[in-house]
Design an enzyme around this catalytic site. Sequence first.
Site, mmCIF file in Angstrom:
data_model
loop_
_atom_site.group_PDB
_atom_site.id
_atom_site.type_symbol
_atom_site.label_atom_id
_atom_site.label_comp_id
_atom_site.label_asym_id
_atom_site.label_seq_id
_atom_site.Cartn_x
_atom_site.Cartn_y
_atom_site.Cartn_z
ATOM 1 N N SER A 19 68.333 178.570 -18.654
ATOM 2 C CA SER A 19 67.090 178.957 -19.830
ATOM 3 C C SER A 19 66.857 177.367 -20.043
ATOM 4 O O SER A 19 68.573 176.301 -20.021
ATOM 5 C CB SER A 19 68.057 179.124 -21.228
ATOM 6 O OG SER A 19 68.365 179.134 -21.731
ATOM 7 N N LYS A 20 66.034 176.762 -20.842
ATOM 8 C CA LYS A 20 66.272 174.992 -21.588
ATOM 9 C C LYS A 20 67.359 174.608 -22.240
ATOM 10 O O LYS A 20 67.542 173.186 -22.158
ATOM 11 C CB LYS A 20 64.701 175.519 -21.765
ATOM 12 C CG LYS A 20 64.164 175.884 -22.927
ATOM 13 C CD LYS A 20 62.862 174.709 -23.599
ATOM 14 C CE LYS A 20 63.038 175.206 -24.681
ATOM 15 N NZ LYS A 20 61.885 176.484 -24.613
ATOM 16 N N ARG A 21 67.907 175.592 -22.603
ATOM 17 C CA ARG A 21 69.148 174.927 -23.691
ATOM 18 C C ARG A 21 70.342 174.874 -23.248
ATOM 19 O O ARG A 21 71.083 174.057 -23.598
ATOM 20 C CB ARG A 21 69.397 176.159 -24.742
ATOM 21 C CG ARG A 21 68.692 175.997 -26.112
ATOM 22 C CD ARG A 21 68.242 177.614 -26.828
ATOM 23 N NE ARG A 21 67.992 178.868 -26.246
ATOM 24 C CZ ARG A 21 67.277 179.657 -25.672
ATOM 25 N NH1 ARG A 21 65.794 178.893 -26.113
ATOM 26 N NH2 ARG A 21 67.055 180.734 -25.119
ATOM 27 N N ASP A 22 70.415 175.335 -21.768
ATOM 28 C CA ASP A 22 71.528 175.281 -21.335
ATOM 29 C C ASP A 22 71.858 174.284 -20.709
ATOM 30 O O ASP A 22 71.078 173.314 -20.144
ATOM 31 C CB ASP A 22 71.813 175.682 -19.746
ATOM 32 C CG ASP A 22 71.592 176.996 -20.444
ATOM 33 O OD1 ASP A 22 72.616 177.290 -21.109
ATOM 34 O OD2 ASP A 22 70.945 178.401 -19.848
#
Length: 454
Positions: free
Chosen positions: A227-230
């Site tokens: 996900s974009k938080r990774d």
Amino acid sequence: MSKVRVRFAPSPTGFFHIGSARTALFNWLYARHTGGTFVLRIEDTDKNRNTPEALRVLLEGMKWMGMDWDEGPDVGGDYGPYFQSQRQPIYDEYLKKLTDAGRTYKKDGAIWFKLEGERYMTYDNYLKAEVEKVKAVPIVIEDEVRGRVERAEEMDFIIVRKDGNPGFHLVNVIDDITMGITHVIRGEDHLSNTSKHVELFDALGVTPPKFAHIPLILKEEGSGKMSKRDKGALIEEYESRGFLAVAVRNYISLLGWNPKDEREKMNIDEIIERFDFPGINKGNARFDEKKLSALNAEYLRELNIESFTFLARPLLNDAGAVSEDVDEDYLQAVLTLCQPKARSLETLSELCGYFFIDDFVMDEKAGSKIAKKSDPKELLSEILPVLENIKSFDADSLKSALETHAKSKDQKIFAYFPALRFATSGQGGGPDLLPMLAVMGHERVLARINRFIG
Ligand code: GLU
């Protein structure tokens, strides 16, 4: 066979996620491999999220990775407009076709698509079917990657939302029809949409394009989708961290594709030549930053010194290692020494910061190791006059001066090296010592030694 037309159809979110980048890249590679056309279409029907800035991030990201598009919002083309927000008249026309064919109805303020035929179960008899255990006959998708996929669509679905805006399924299919798309290459997470899309193609009397659903990218650890938080998820981050675009592109091309040999580092012409659907894996890909970094390091070492310097400079600047007015020749001479040892541009200031910063950090561990053998201050006091007297401060003169001195003391030249390195760099290791001292220059070396001796 008709000429290949593929498209990348992002909904700008303000980020260029590695998953989107991979989808874009696979489409681009397929277009270039087949001599087809790569279309960029902006799926901007969600008006709140689609800002000019979000679009900019996307276009810049694609350009940074070296992708170009033959048709798209900025370059135009015969199938425009390439923003969905500008295609309403086309959607109206196709919606009317569906309505005229009796395939739509209104319910709760939305427009629904009506499933029909033996394959389908209508919304009205869905509950009845539940009771009678009737199964809808599945749709068959001959996927270029996954092979035969069967999916039953059991429920009518919304094609125009309550707010009057056409929904994703409708516009996606109409655009693929009107833009003459021959192959839809997209993430496996869209597989559940594809059966709906096939229904819409059928209802509009159009043969669906070929589909190629590419495997998910899992995050480095665990089983989740990235996900974009990774860490490592955003392309814009690689750029600011000084990763090389060629390395990132090479790495991303291997996320779910492999040319069936052990080779990983490939130039773009080779990737284009070898890229095809049979090489795309069915199984999930997993993000692996180590592998990316290793590839990046290989590419870094191959750069010519001018490019290396150009790319390294802003990162050294950000890290506070060099100032804007750093001497260009000095910078390049230092980087010539450091490039072969560089693992990334991001960590370059740790590797060579001491060339620029007089107040460098002393590696105490290395210091005490050196002091165990002999007192470095004593050794340096002994050779300081020798160094002071060198006329032209290059590696050869350094060598002969130190050798002459060492001989007179019945010593080997290497006896002085660890102390010299430590006093001038604070390190126990680094580039070859004499070229390093030569690059640092006479004045700097003497000043550092004097400071060390105290
Ligand atoms: N806008 C959709 C997405 O970003 C496009 C899906 C497709 O490629 O058909 O996921």
